[in-house]
Design an enzyme around this catalytic site. Structure first.
Site, PDB file in Angstrom:
ATOM      1  N   ARG A  65     -31.591  17.833 -26.056  1.00 45.15           N
ATOM      2  CA  ARG A  65     -31.032  16.612 -26.635  1.00 45.15           C
ATOM      3  C   ARG A  65     -30.726  16.821 -28.114  1.00 45.15           C
ATOM      4  NH1 ARG A  65     -34.371  13.365 -27.537  1.00 45.15           N
ATOM      5  NH2 ARG A  65     -36.258  14.262 -26.669  1.00 45.15           N
ATOM      6  N   TYR A 204     -25.810  19.057 -21.184  1.00 46.64           N
ATOM      7  CA  TYR A 204     -27.235  19.291 -20.913  1.00 46.64           C
ATOM      8  C   TYR A 204     -28.068  18.006 -20.843  1.00 46.64           C
ATOM      9  CZ  TYR A 204     -31.303  22.295 -20.527  1.00 46.64           C
ATOM     10  OH  TYR A 204     -32.404  22.962 -20.042  1.00 46.64           O
ATOM     11  N   LYS A 213     -31.895   8.840 -20.298  1.00 45.66           N
ATOM     12  CA  LYS A 213     -32.304   8.298 -21.591  1.00 45.66           C
ATOM     13  C   LYS A 213     -31.307   7.261 -22.118  1.00 45.66           C
ATOM     14  CE  LYS A 213     -35.820  10.635 -21.053  1.00 45.66           C
ATOM     15  NZ  LYS A 213     -36.702  11.539 -21.724  1.00 45.66           N
ATOM     16  N   HIS A 233     -40.729   5.041 -22.020  1.00 49.52           N
ATOM     17  CA  HIS A 233     -40.778   6.491 -21.771  1.00 49.52           C
ATOM     18  C   HIS A 233     -42.170   6.816 -21.228  1.00 49.52           C
ATOM     19  CE1 HIS A 233     -40.115  10.782 -23.640  1.00 49.52           C
ATOM     20  NE2 HIS A 233     -39.735  10.745 -22.392  1.00 49.52           N
ATOM     21  N   SER A 255     -41.651  13.727 -25.656  1.00 49.73           N
ATOM     22  CA  SER A 255     -40.982  14.722 -24.830  1.00 49.73           C
ATOM     23  C   SER A 255     -41.747  16.046 -24.836  1.00 49.73           C
ATOM     24  CB  SER A 255     -39.565  14.946 -25.350  1.00 49.73           C
ATOM     25  OG  SER A 255     -38.861  13.724 -25.316  1.00 49.73           O
ATOM     26  N   CYS A 257     -44.723  16.701 -23.783  1.00 47.95           N
ATOM     27  CA  CYS A 257     -46.133  16.558 -24.183  1.00 47.95           C
ATOM     28  C   CYS A 257     -47.040  16.200 -23.013  1.00 47.95           C
ATOM     29  CB  CYS A 257     -46.260  15.541 -25.306  1.00 47.95           C
ATOM     30  SG  CYS A 257     -45.624  16.180 -26.861  1.00 47.95           S
ATOM     31  N   ASP A 280     -41.363  10.056 -15.997  1.00 50.08           N
ATOM     32  CA  ASP A 280     -40.666   9.998 -17.292  1.00 50.08           C
ATOM     33  C   ASP A 280     -40.331   8.588 -17.772  1.00 50.08           C
ATOM     34  OD1 ASP A 280     -39.600  11.688 -19.432  1.00 50.08           O
ATOM     35  OD2 ASP A 280     -37.628  10.984 -18.819  1.00 50.08           O
ATOM     36  N   ARG A 372     -35.374  23.655 -17.426  1.00 51.35           N
ATOM     37  CA  ARG A 372     -35.840  22.524 -16.602  1.00 51.35           C
ATOM     38  C   ARG A 372     -35.515  22.723 -15.135  1.00 51.35           C
ATOM     39  NH1 ARG A 372     -37.750  17.575 -19.495  1.00 51.35           N
ATOM     40  NH2 ARG A 372     -37.703  18.206 -21.667  1.00 51.35           N
TER      41      ARG A 372
END
Ligand code: GTP
Ligand code: SPV
Ligand code: MN
Length: 580
Positions: A65, A204, A213, A233, A255, A257, A280, A372
């Site tokens: 991002r 991406y 998001k 989130h 993110s 974590c 998420d 990912r």
């Protein structure tokens, strides 16, 4: 297709972007197969030996991002607040129109109707993404409910419009690249009042899968504020104790974590079981019974690959055995995937995410740190039976946390709802590879929403405080830190499956069956609860004095939008450590 409103928008966008073809996505298996064949032909996808699995390698400039290119273009700058980039909507629209004019030349424009949330949930929302990336379409097919099932539910008038282009039109005769993008001109732009997203230049993750998001957090947080609900989130899990009593939790960590890992936790405590609803994003509404209910608006995982192994997360490894798209991981000689942390010993030879030969002596990583997997939630072996419950699951506890090598104890419980909201507001974490920029730098990331809150963060805190009314059963709030390190830089807490011990303590606190120590930073477990290193629960007054000082400076940036309740908690914290 009968929807005149959608027809008009498609016509308008076709005239603007000038694609060679327009394709309305139906979501069928045949269509998906055709798109995958196309991606293989274009060399964007490499077929793997796992059934129906593919590897994509992005452009090296398009790997995460881009927060500095993300804009909230609300009518008033004040509504975007100090944590968001803002431009006047008319001005930004003008700039975006210029970029999008002719941007799909030589490409197919895909129109993807999609539903966020279980298809029959009253909390679900329908939107449409237009994109010139077939990679985006096949990823969205996993991440959301797309095609005819969503189109059927699209209302006759206004809907959420997401426009995406990789920003690389093809001239006649020009051959394509495997990962088209335009990093110099990348913009991720939100118009909250118009409920539109315009994203240009990146293919991406969150930059391009606009359902995630851009819609489910940035636009949805604005809707939630107006309609009285919460778009967060957060992961969602169910935790069952040995007596068979189940409680649901949500947890918000920044993110990369630990959300995906906690969401799929394999319990290391006999009799305790964790089941996954989401990893998420959570959309939360209050039920008629006064309880808070959460749905997962997504249908897939877009999970961080590095660090995922049979040891750390066996459920994830099982989930990605088939029907999975891998992006920017390494390729083994026998057509499988590999990333750092997947096995103790790396293979002798790999093709790295950059598409070049790699051996254990190579200097660079084989997989990109933000590589990912995209896999269906339904494939998770620990899937919660209420994953698609239309009204969601009732939430007993909300967990905040971040990546901190010192100061923040392993776990504590908030003293009240107001204190808990303050804990969310005070979240800080070391930056990760999920966003472009420096890694390991400590930054404020309130509620793990810094990059995702679509309005003024001060108003967002106020919205959270306002949830507490006398007719509601408020969830208990906790704050965790799995990432404490010793003097040698080693993690003190084993983490992963052992985190269930922390969840167990939370359950017991909710049920008031164990005592705790009240401190200025919250309730801490009594000594001996975790027969572990006392370093896990050390409260260093000097460090906390610094923490409070830094927090005061940070919260001051919200000016008179900082709610009184947050300021009150800050003053209490400051006072507790003032005499050091
Ligand atoms: P986003 O998808 O970016 O929102 O991230 P996420 O919060 O889902 O993060 P994820 O669970 O994928 O974790 C990212 C990294 O944290 C991985 O490298 C994990 O191995 C690591 N991690 C997760 N849980 C733990 C833990 O309990 N202890 C330690 N030490 N590391 C962890
Ligand atoms: C995050 O960065 O928090 C993610 C990955 O979950 S992305 O979808 O790219 O935002
Ligand atoms: Mn995330």
């Amino acid at each position: 297709m009968k929807n005149q409103y959608l027809k008009n928008w498609i016509e308008e966008m076709t005239a603007l972007c000038q694609p060679e073809e327009v394709h309305l996505v139906d979501g069928s298996d045949e269509e998906n197969d055709r798109l995958i064949q196309l991606l293989i032909k274009k060399n964007t996808f490499i077929k793997l030996k796992r059934p129906n699995c593919y590897l994509a390698r992005s452009n090296v400039e398009d790997v995460a991002r881009v927060e500095d290119r993300t804009f909230i273009c609300s009518e008033s700058e004040r509504d975007a607040g100090p944590t968001n980039n803002w431009r006047a909507p008319a001005e930004m629209k003008e700039q975006m129109l210029k970029l999008f004019r002719g941007s799909m030349r030589g490409r197919t424009m895909y129109v993807v109707p999609y539903c966020m949330g279980p298809i029959d949930s009253p909390w679900s929302k329908i939107a449409v993404e237009i994109t010139d990336s077939p990679y985006v379409v096949v990823n969205m097919r996993i991440m959301a409910r797309i095609g005819d099932q969503a189109l059927k539910k699209l209302g006759a008038d206004a809907f959420i419009k997401c426009l995406h282009s990789v920003g690389m039109p093809l001239q006649v005769g020009q051959s394509d690249v495997t990962w088209p993008c335009n990093p110099k001109e990348t913009y991720i732009v939100h118009f909250p009042e118009k409920q539109e997203v315009w994203s240009f230049g990146s293919g991406y993750g969150g930059n391009a899968l606009l359902n995630k998001k851009c819609f489910a957090l940035r636009l949805a947080s604005v809707m939630g504020r107006e309609e009285g609900w919460l778009a967060e989130h957060m992961l969602i899990i169910g935790l069952t104790n040995p007596e068979g009593v189940k409680k649901y939790f949500t947890a918000s960590f920044p993110s990369a974590c630990g959300k995906t890992n906690l969401a799929m936790l394999t319990s290391q405590l006999p009799g305790w079981k964790v089941e996954c609803v989401g990893d998420d994003i959570a959309w939360m509404h209050w039920g008629k019974d006064g309880k808070l209910y959460a749905i997962n608006p997504e249908a897939g995982f877009f999970g961080v690959a590095p660090g995922t192994s049979l040891k750390s997360n066996p459920s994830a490894m099982k989930t990605i055995e088939k029907n999975t798209i891998f992006t920017n991981v390494a390729l083994t000689d026998d057509g499988d995937v590999w990333w750092e942390g997947m096995t103790d010993q790396p293979p002798e030879h790999l093709i790295s995410w950059k598409g070049v030969d790699w051996t254990p002596s190579s200097q660079e990583k084989a997989a990109h740190p933000n590589s990912r997997f995209t896999a269906p939630v339904s494939q998770c072996p620990a899937l919660d039976p209420d994953f698609v419950a239309p009204l969601g699951v009732p939430i007993s506890g909300i967990i905040f946390g971040g990546r901190r090598s010192h100061t923040m104890p392993l776990v504590r419980q908030a003293l009240s709802w107001q204190h808990g909201v303050f804990l969310g507001a005070s979240m800080t974490s070391e930056t990760t590879a999920a966003a472009k920029g420096e890694v390991g730098k400590l930054r404020h990331d309130p509620f793990a929403m810094l990059p995702f809150c679509g309005y003024h963060m001060g108003d967002y805190f106020a919205h959270w405080l306002a949830q507490d009314t006398s007719s509601r059963t408020m969830p208990e709030i906790f704050y965790v830190n799995w990432f404490l390190k010793d003097e040698n830089g080693k993690f003190i807490w084993p983490g992963y499956g052992e985190n269930v011990r922390v969840l167990k303590w939370m359950c017991e606190r909710i049920d008031s069956t164990v005592p705790a120590m009240q401190t200025a930073v919250g309730y801490l477990p009594t000594p001996g609860t975790f027969s572990d290193d006392e370093k896990l629960f050390q409260i260093d007054p000097a460090a906390w004095k610094e923490e409070a000082k830094d927090l005061e400076t940070y919260l001051a940036t919200f000016g008179n939008k900082l709610p009184k309740g947050i300021d009150e908690e800050l003053m209490k914290l400051k006072k507790s450590f003032s005499k050091i």
